[in-house]
Scaffold this motif. Structure first.
Motif, PDB file in Angstrom:
ATOM      1  N   GLY A 114      14.722   8.577   1.554  1.00  0.00           N
ATOM      2  CA  GLY A 114      13.835   8.622   0.401  1.00  0.00           C
ATOM      3  C   GLY A 114      14.641   8.505  -0.867  1.00  0.00           C
ATOM      4  O   GLY A 114      15.849   8.756  -0.893  1.00  0.00           O
ATOM      5  N   GLY A 115      13.956   8.126  -1.965  1.00  0.00           N
ATOM      6  CA  GLY A 115      14.661   7.989  -3.224  1.00  0.00           C
ATOM      7  C   GLY A 115      13.830   7.304  -4.285  1.00  0.00           C
ATOM      8  O   GLY A 115      12.600   7.379  -4.290  1.00  0.00           O
ATOM      9  N   TYR A 116      14.512   6.606  -5.166  1.00  0.00           N
ATOM     10  CA  TYR A 116      13.913   5.936  -6.328  1.00  0.00           C
ATOM     11  C   TYR A 116      13.609   4.484  -6.002  1.00  0.00           C
ATOM     12  O   TYR A 116      14.360   3.821  -5.284  1.00  0.00           O
ATOM     13  CB  TYR A 116      14.883   6.010  -7.502  1.00  0.00           C
ATOM     14  N   THR A 117      12.495   3.984  -6.538  1.00  0.00           N
ATOM     15  CA  THR A 117      12.158   2.577  -6.371  1.00  0.00           C
ATOM     16  C   THR A 117      11.592   2.023  -7.669  1.00  0.00           C
ATOM     17  O   THR A 117      10.945   2.754  -8.444  1.00  0.00           O
ATOM     18  CB  THR A 117      11.152   2.367  -5.222  1.00  0.00           C
ATOM     19  N   GLN A 118      11.837   0.745  -7.894  1.00  0.00           N
ATOM     20  CA  GLN A 118      11.285   0.055  -9.053  1.00  0.00           C
ATOM     21  C   GLN A 118      10.755  -1.297  -8.614  1.00  0.00           C
ATOM     22  O   GLN A 118      11.458  -2.078  -7.971  1.00  0.00           O
ATOM     23  CB  GLN A 118      12.345  -0.144 -10.141  1.00  0.00           C
ATOM     24  N   ALA A 119       9.487  -1.563  -8.960  1.00  0.00           N
ATOM     25  CA  ALA A 119       8.855  -2.837  -8.636  1.00  0.00           C
ATOM     26  C   ALA A 119       8.614  -3.609  -9.926  1.00  0.00           C
ATOM     27  O   ALA A 119       8.188  -3.045 -10.935  1.00  0.00           O
ATOM     28  CB  ALA A 119       7.532  -2.610  -7.903  1.00  0.00           C
ATOM     29  N   ASN A 120       8.898  -4.911  -9.881  1.00  0.00           N
ATOM     30  CA  ASN A 120       8.704  -5.783 -11.035  1.00  0.00           C
ATOM     31  C   ASN A 120       7.825  -6.961 -10.642  1.00  0.00           C
ATOM     32  O   ASN A 120       8.096  -7.643  -9.653  1.00  0.00           O
ATOM     33  CB  ASN A 120      10.046  -6.310 -11.553  1.00  0.00           C
ATOM     34  N   ILE A 121       6.763  -7.188 -11.436  1.00  0.00           N
ATOM     35  CA  ILE A 121       5.866  -8.312 -11.211  1.00  0.00           C
ATOM     36  C   ILE A 121       5.844  -9.168 -12.474  1.00  0.00           C
ATOM     37  O   ILE A 121       5.585  -8.662 -13.573  1.00  0.00           O
ATOM     38  CB  ILE A 121       4.436  -7.854 -10.873  1.00  0.00           C
ATOM     39  N   ASP A 122       6.107 -10.453 -12.311  1.00  0.00           N
ATOM     40  CA  ASP A 122       6.086 -11.388 -13.427  1.00  0.00           C
ATOM     41  C   ASP A 122       4.668 -11.928 -13.585  1.00  0.00           C
ATOM     42  O   ASP A 122       4.243 -12.813 -12.849  1.00  0.00           O
ATOM     43  CB  ASP A 122       7.082 -12.527 -13.177  1.00  0.00           C
ATOM     44  N   TYR A 123       3.925 -11.372 -14.565  1.00  0.00           N
ATOM     45  CA  TYR A 123       2.545 -11.787 -14.790  1.00  0.00           C
ATOM     46  C   TYR A 123       2.445 -13.028 -15.674  1.00  0.00           C
ATOM     47  O   TYR A 123       1.369 -13.603 -15.816  1.00  0.00           O
ATOM     48  CB  TYR A 123       1.750 -10.655 -15.446  1.00  0.00           C
ATOM     49  N   ASP A 124       3.553 -13.409 -16.320  1.00  0.00           N
ATOM     50  CA  ASP A 124       3.546 -14.542 -17.244  1.00  0.00           C
ATOM     51  C   ASP A 124       2.463 -14.350 -18.303  1.00  0.00           C
ATOM     52  O   ASP A 124       1.714 -15.277 -18.642  1.00  0.00           O
ATOM     53  CB  ASP A 124       3.323 -15.854 -16.483  1.00  0.00           C
ATOM     54  N   ASP A 125       2.386 -13.123 -18.835  1.00  0.00           N
ATOM     55  CA  ASP A 125       1.395 -12.765 -19.850  1.00  0.00           C
ATOM     56  C   ASP A 125       2.142 -12.412 -21.139  1.00  0.00           C
ATOM     57  O   ASP A 125       2.890 -11.444 -21.187  1.00  0.00           O
ATOM     58  CB  ASP A 125       0.556 -11.572 -19.374  1.00  0.00           C
ATOM     59  N   GLU A 126       1.928 -13.209 -22.201  1.00  0.00           N
ATOM     60  CA  GLU A 126       2.640 -12.974 -23.454  1.00  0.00           C
ATOM     61  C   GLU A 126       2.206 -11.667 -24.117  1.00  0.00           C
ATOM     62  O   GLU A 126       2.975 -11.056 -24.855  1.00  0.00           O
ATOM     63  CB  GLU A 126       2.411 -14.136 -24.419  1.00  0.00           C
ATOM     64  N   ASP A 169       8.060   2.248 -12.065  1.00  0.00           N
ATOM     65  CA  ASP A 169       9.094   3.174 -11.610  1.00  0.00           C
ATOM     66  C   ASP A 169       8.446   4.276 -10.783  1.00  0.00           C
ATOM     67  O   ASP A 169       7.398   4.809 -11.160  1.00  0.00           O
ATOM     68  CB  ASP A 169       9.832   3.792 -12.796  1.00  0.00           C
ATOM     69  N   GLY A 170       9.072   4.633  -9.671  1.00  0.00           N
ATOM     70  CA  GLY A 170       8.502   5.676  -8.827  1.00  0.00           C
ATOM     71  C   GLY A 170       9.450   6.076  -7.716  1.00  0.00           C
ATOM     72  O   GLY A 170      10.667   6.041  -7.865  1.00  0.00           O
ATOM     73  N   GLY A 171       8.864   6.438  -6.586  1.00  0.00           N
ATOM     74  CA  GLY A 171       9.658   6.909  -5.456  1.00  0.00           C
ATOM     75  C   GLY A 171       9.174   6.305  -4.151  1.00  0.00           C
ATOM     76  O   GLY A 171       8.111   5.679  -4.082  1.00  0.00           O
ATOM     77  N   TYR A 172       9.963   6.500  -3.103  1.00  0.00           N
ATOM     78  CA  TYR A 172       9.594   5.965  -1.795  1.00  0.00           C
ATOM     79  C   TYR A 172      10.125   6.880  -0.700  1.00  0.00           C
ATOM     80  O   TYR A 172      11.080   7.651  -0.896  1.00  0.00           O
ATOM     81  CB  TYR A 172      10.161   4.552  -1.593  1.00  0.00           C
ATOM     82  N   ILE A 173       9.489   6.777   0.469  1.00  0.00           N
ATOM     83  CA  ILE A 173       9.978   7.407   1.685  1.00  0.00           C
ATOM     84  C   ILE A 173       9.940   6.364   2.794  1.00  0.00           C
ATOM     85  O   ILE A 173       9.096   5.456   2.780  1.00  0.00           O
ATOM     86  CB  ILE A 173       9.152   8.646   2.090  1.00  0.00           C
ATOM     87  N   ARG A 174      10.865   6.467   3.735  1.00  0.00           N
ATOM     88  CA  ARG A 174      10.956   5.488   4.814  1.00  0.00           C
ATOM     89  C   ARG A 174      11.533   6.160   6.046  1.00  0.00           C
ATOM     90  O   ARG A 174      12.348   7.080   5.938  1.00  0.00           O
ATOM     91  CB  ARG A 174      11.859   4.324   4.373  1.00  0.00           C
ATOM     92  N   GLY A 175      11.103   5.699   7.204  1.00  0.00           N
ATOM     93  CA  GLY A 175      11.620   6.274   8.433  1.00  0.00           C
ATOM     94  C   GLY A 175      11.606   5.275   9.574  1.00  0.00           C
ATOM     95  O   GLY A 175      10.879   4.279   9.546  1.00  0.00           O
ATOM     96  N   SER A 176      12.436   5.549  10.575  1.00  0.00           N
ATOM     97  CA  SER A 176      12.512   4.703  11.758  1.00  0.00           C
ATOM     98  C   SER A 176      12.809   5.589  12.958  1.00  0.00           C
ATOM     99  O   SER A 176      13.503   6.602  12.835  1.00  0.00           O
ATOM    100  CB  SER A 176      13.603   3.642  11.583  1.00  0.00           C
ATOM    101  N   PHE A 177      12.264   5.195  14.106  1.00  0.00           N
ATOM    102  CA  PHE A 177      12.500   5.970  15.336  1.00  0.00           C
ATOM    103  C   PHE A 177      12.742   5.006  16.483  1.00  0.00           C
ATOM    104  O   PHE A 177      11.928   4.112  16.750  1.00  0.00           O
ATOM    105  CB  PHE A 177      11.305   6.870  15.654  1.00  0.00           C
ATOM    106  N   GLU A 178      13.868   5.165  17.174  1.00  0.00           N
ATOM    107  CA  GLU A 178      14.225   4.287  18.280  1.00  0.00           C
ATOM    108  C   GLU A 178      13.474   4.693  19.544  1.00  0.00           C
ATOM    109  O   GLU A 178      13.607   5.812  20.038  1.00  0.00           O
ATOM    110  CB  GLU A 178      15.735   4.308  18.527  1.00  0.00           C
ATOM    111  N   LEU A 179      12.673   3.754  20.060  1.00  0.00           N
ATOM    112  CA  LEU A 179      11.888   4.010  21.264  1.00  0.00           C
ATOM    113  C   LEU A 179      12.684   3.770  22.535  1.00  0.00           C
ATOM    114  O   LEU A 179      12.439   4.416  23.560  1.00  0.00           O
ATOM    115  CB  LEU A 179      10.652   3.108  21.272  1.00  0.00           C
TER     116      LEU A 179
END
Length: 218
Positions: free
Chosen positions: A32-44, A52-62
């Motif tokens: 888990g940690g910090y995340t930043q997403a950027n979207i280019d809207y091409d809007d003047e 800006d925000g946060g995220y969590i992620r996980g994985s489990f080997e079957l």
């Protein structure tokens, strides 16, 4: 005879066990940690969207070849824009845009060398964008967009006991949003077998995402 057969089976399986477990790559982890997403809207007027925000992620080997994984991220962008409608009528718009993304999928990995794995992933993806605004003259409004679909990717993951990296190239289709190619590159610095710091960049057409966090591997 039974002992000889058991010994032969163990010796035959040894190279595959060493390849799966001896390369230092763990497919069971949480991060888990910090995340930043950027979207280019091409809007003047409003410009690009940067959440800006946060995220969590996980994985489990079957099994020695398959794993399940999931992630959730959330970010928000606040902006204020003053628009002059003429005649001294200036209205200020306070805009709030929030982006949330969830993912759940199945992965496959196969050793291609002592320190490198081939990986393939299939995932369900949901993307939610909530937009709201209020004005200095008392008006307000909101809208939201939900897109659901899938992602498929192929790539490589490898490294050493201290450093590792991964690259993935795939295709994502979220229904209402036209399908596009997706590229991912990331890496991890490991303090020990359990703890490490990770960073990753993901690019999908006009959307790019950067994340940095802490991973615990098991």
């Amino acid at each position: 005879m039974k002992k000889r057969l058991m010994l032969a089976a163990v010796l035959a399986a040894a190279p595959f066990v060493a390849s799966a477990q001896g390369n230092g790559l763990s497919y069971t982890y949480v991060e888990g940690g910090y995340t930043q997403a950027n979207i280019d809207y091409d809007d003047e007027l409003l410009g690009d969207f940067t959440a800006d925000g946060g995220y969590i992620r996980g994985s489990f080997e079957l099994s020695p070849s398959f794993y399940v994984f999931g992630s959730y991220s959330q970010g928000k962008d606040d902006d204020s824009v003053a628009i002059d409608f003429g005649g001294g009528d200036v209205v200020t718009f306070d805009v709030e845009d929030e982006l949330k993304q969830g993912e759940f999928g199945l992965g496959y990995h196969m050793a291609m060398g002592e320190k490198v794995d081939f990986i393939g992933e299939l995932a369900y993806v949901r993307l939610d964008e909530d937009f709201s605004f209020s004005t200095s003259d008392g008006d307000s409004g909101s809208d939201d967009l939900t897109s659901k679909g899938g992602r498929a990717a192929l790539g490589l993951r490898g490294g050493s006991d201290t450093l590792e990296g991964w690259v993935k190239l795939g295709y994502i289709d979220l229904g209402e949003v036209s399908g596009d190619f997706i590229g991912t590159a990331g890496g991890q610095y490991k303090f020990n077998k359990t703890w490490g710091i990770v960073a990753e960049v993901e690019v999908i057409d006009d959307l790019s995402r950067f994340s940095a966090g802490v991973r615990a591997s098991f």
